[in-house]
Write an enzyme that holds these catalytic residues in place. Structure first.
Site, PDB file in Angstrom:
ATOM      1  N   ALA A  32      36.814  34.850  38.287  1.00 41.85           N
ATOM      2  CA  ALA A  32      36.485  34.534  36.933  1.00 41.85           C
ATOM      3  C   ALA A  32      36.593  35.649  35.962  1.00 41.85           C
ATOM      4  O   ALA A  32      35.755  36.050  35.055  1.00 41.85           O
ATOM      5  CB  ALA A  32      34.806  33.886  36.767  1.00 41.85           C
ATOM      6  N   HIS A  37      36.566  43.016  33.411  1.00 43.82           N
ATOM      7  CA  HIS A  37      37.218  43.193  34.802  1.00 43.82           C
ATOM      8  C   HIS A  37      38.672  43.909  34.631  1.00 43.82           C
ATOM      9  O   HIS A  37      38.929  44.840  35.419  1.00 43.82           O
ATOM     10  CB  HIS A  37      37.337  41.949  35.597  1.00 43.82           C
ATOM     11  N   GLN A  61      24.449  36.226  47.910  1.00 43.74           N
ATOM     12  CA  GLN A  61      23.631  36.843  46.756  1.00 43.74           C
ATOM     13  C   GLN A  61      23.148  35.755  45.841  1.00 43.74           C
ATOM     14  O   GLN A  61      22.675  36.308  44.799  1.00 43.74           O
ATOM     15  CB  GLN A  61      24.548  38.025  46.076  1.00 43.74           C
ATOM     16  N   MET A 184      30.170  41.926  28.171  1.00 42.15           N
ATOM     17  CA  MET A 184      31.313  40.757  28.781  1.00 42.15           C
ATOM     18  C   MET A 184      30.863  40.511  30.208  1.00 42.15           C
ATOM     19  O   MET A 184      30.291  41.271  30.863  1.00 42.15           O
ATOM     20  CB  MET A 184      32.459  41.284  28.865  1.00 42.15           C
TER      21      MET A 184
HETATM   22  O1  PAF Z   1      29.315  42.426  40.502  1.00 43.26           O
HETATM   23  C1  PAF Z   1      29.704  41.381  41.095  1.00 43.26           C
HETATM   24  O2  PAF Z   1      30.795  40.822  40.662  1.00 43.26           O
HETATM   25  C2  PAF Z   1      29.299  41.146  42.510  1.00 43.26           C
HETATM   26  O3  PAF Z   1      27.975  41.498  42.670  1.00 43.26           O
HETATM   27  C3  PAF Z   1      30.126  42.037  43.743  1.00 43.26           C
HETATM   28  C4  PAF Z   1      30.009  43.612  43.453  1.00 43.26           C
HETATM   29  C5  PAF Z   1      31.488  41.848  43.574  1.00 43.26           C
HETATM   30  C6  PAF Z   1      29.714  41.473  45.132  1.00 43.26           C
HETATM   31  O4  PAF Z   1      29.868  40.379  45.406  1.00 43.26           O
END
Ligand code: PAF
Length: 279
Positions: A32, A37, A61, A184
């Site tokens: 996404a 990013h 998570q 963001m």
């Molecule tokens: O920040 C994130 O997008 C996630 O927590 C990560 C670091 C990719 C781990 O799944």
């Protein structure tokens, strides 16, 4: 750009790069992808000879009641964005590659992981530390890049890497913000127009706290007033905290060590987190 889905293929690619002495940067993501990013991905291409972006929505998570099922996913769009900026490889493993049957080992961080996010998402940092340790041992990068937007996550990863002597350097990169200051985040797509208009107030309050403390104000009242203002405006506040910027331990007075203001609050069903340094 190559998209790799199997660990054996990833290891083969890494071995080729290593045999010609090339360095590798990793940007871990859950897809996404947004401009935040992409800035980190561009940084990855500048820092090392090769840049790998991982895309894996990590179920470990998320708590059962959280947004795993509705978490935004668009691999095709993500790949198109990454291809444009010179990423060498996307590591997009399947669930079974990452968590094969009988998977039973986790990393449980304490220290910087205690309190704040953990009070509201008890499973979160165990999930993050475990997946990141796996990504580090799969990709064996020289550096891995994490955004400062998830500041507690960044400090937990630094702590995990230090405590386990993992041979890579963690780079924290500044938060990218929308006009108005909202950090963001992939979760911003959940916000409706009204919530979007209100959302920048979170960062505004965080900055107000940082400004007051920098000017000699007391920590407790500054944080409490911000929490009150956010609640009055319609946020449901999880926490507003001022912490030691490195250990994330509690602080009562300014002292000499760098401090960080961190907060998490809900707008409707969307949880926003943000932070800033006390300068
Ligand atoms: O920040 C994130 O997008 C996630 O927590 C990560 C670091 C990719 C781990 O799944």
């Amino acid at each position: 750009m190559t998209v790799i889905r199997k660990l054996a293929a990833l290891r083969k690619q890494i071995a080729i790069w290593r045999s010609s002495g090339e360095t590798i940067a990793l940007l871990p993501t859950m897809g996404a992808l947004h401009e935040g990013h992409l800035r980190l991905a561009r940084l990855a291409t500048k820092k090392c000879d090769r840049a790998v972006v991982s895309i894996f929505v990590n179920p470990a998570q998320f708590a059962p009641h959280e947004d795993l099922a509705r978490y935004p996913r668009d691999l095709k769009a993500d790949l198109a964005l990454l291809d444009d900026i010179g990423i060498d490889t996307v590591w997009a493993p399947s669930l079974a590659q990452v968590y094969p049957e009988n998977f039973a080992t986790t990393i449980v961080p304490a220290g910087a992981a205690l309190e704040m996010e953990t009070q509201f998402r008890p499973q979160f940092f165990t999930g993050v530390a475990t997946i990141c340790t796996k990504l580090f041992t799969q990709v064996t990068p020289d550096i891995a890049i994490f955004g400062e937007k998830d500041y507690q996550q960044l400090q937990v990863i630094r702590q995990t890497v230090r405590d386990l002597d993992l041979p890579l350097k963690i780079i924290g990169a500044p938060t990218i913000r929308e006009r108005g200051g909202l950090a963001m985040s992939s979760r911003n797509v959940y916000l409706n127009a009204e919530q979007r208009a209100l959302a920048p107030m979170l960062y505004a309050q965080i900055k107000t706290i940082a400004g007051k403390i920098a000017a000699g104000g007391r920590i407790g009242p500054a944080a409490a007033n911000a929490a009150k203002a956010l609640t009055k405006a319609g946020f449901k506040v999880d926490y507003v905290e001022v912490r030691d910027a490195a250990t994330l331990g509690a602080v009562k007075t300014r002292g000499d060590r760098p401090l960080r203001v961190l907060a998490a609050a809900w707008l409707g069903k969307t949880r926003l987190i943000d932070n800033c340094a006390v300068k």
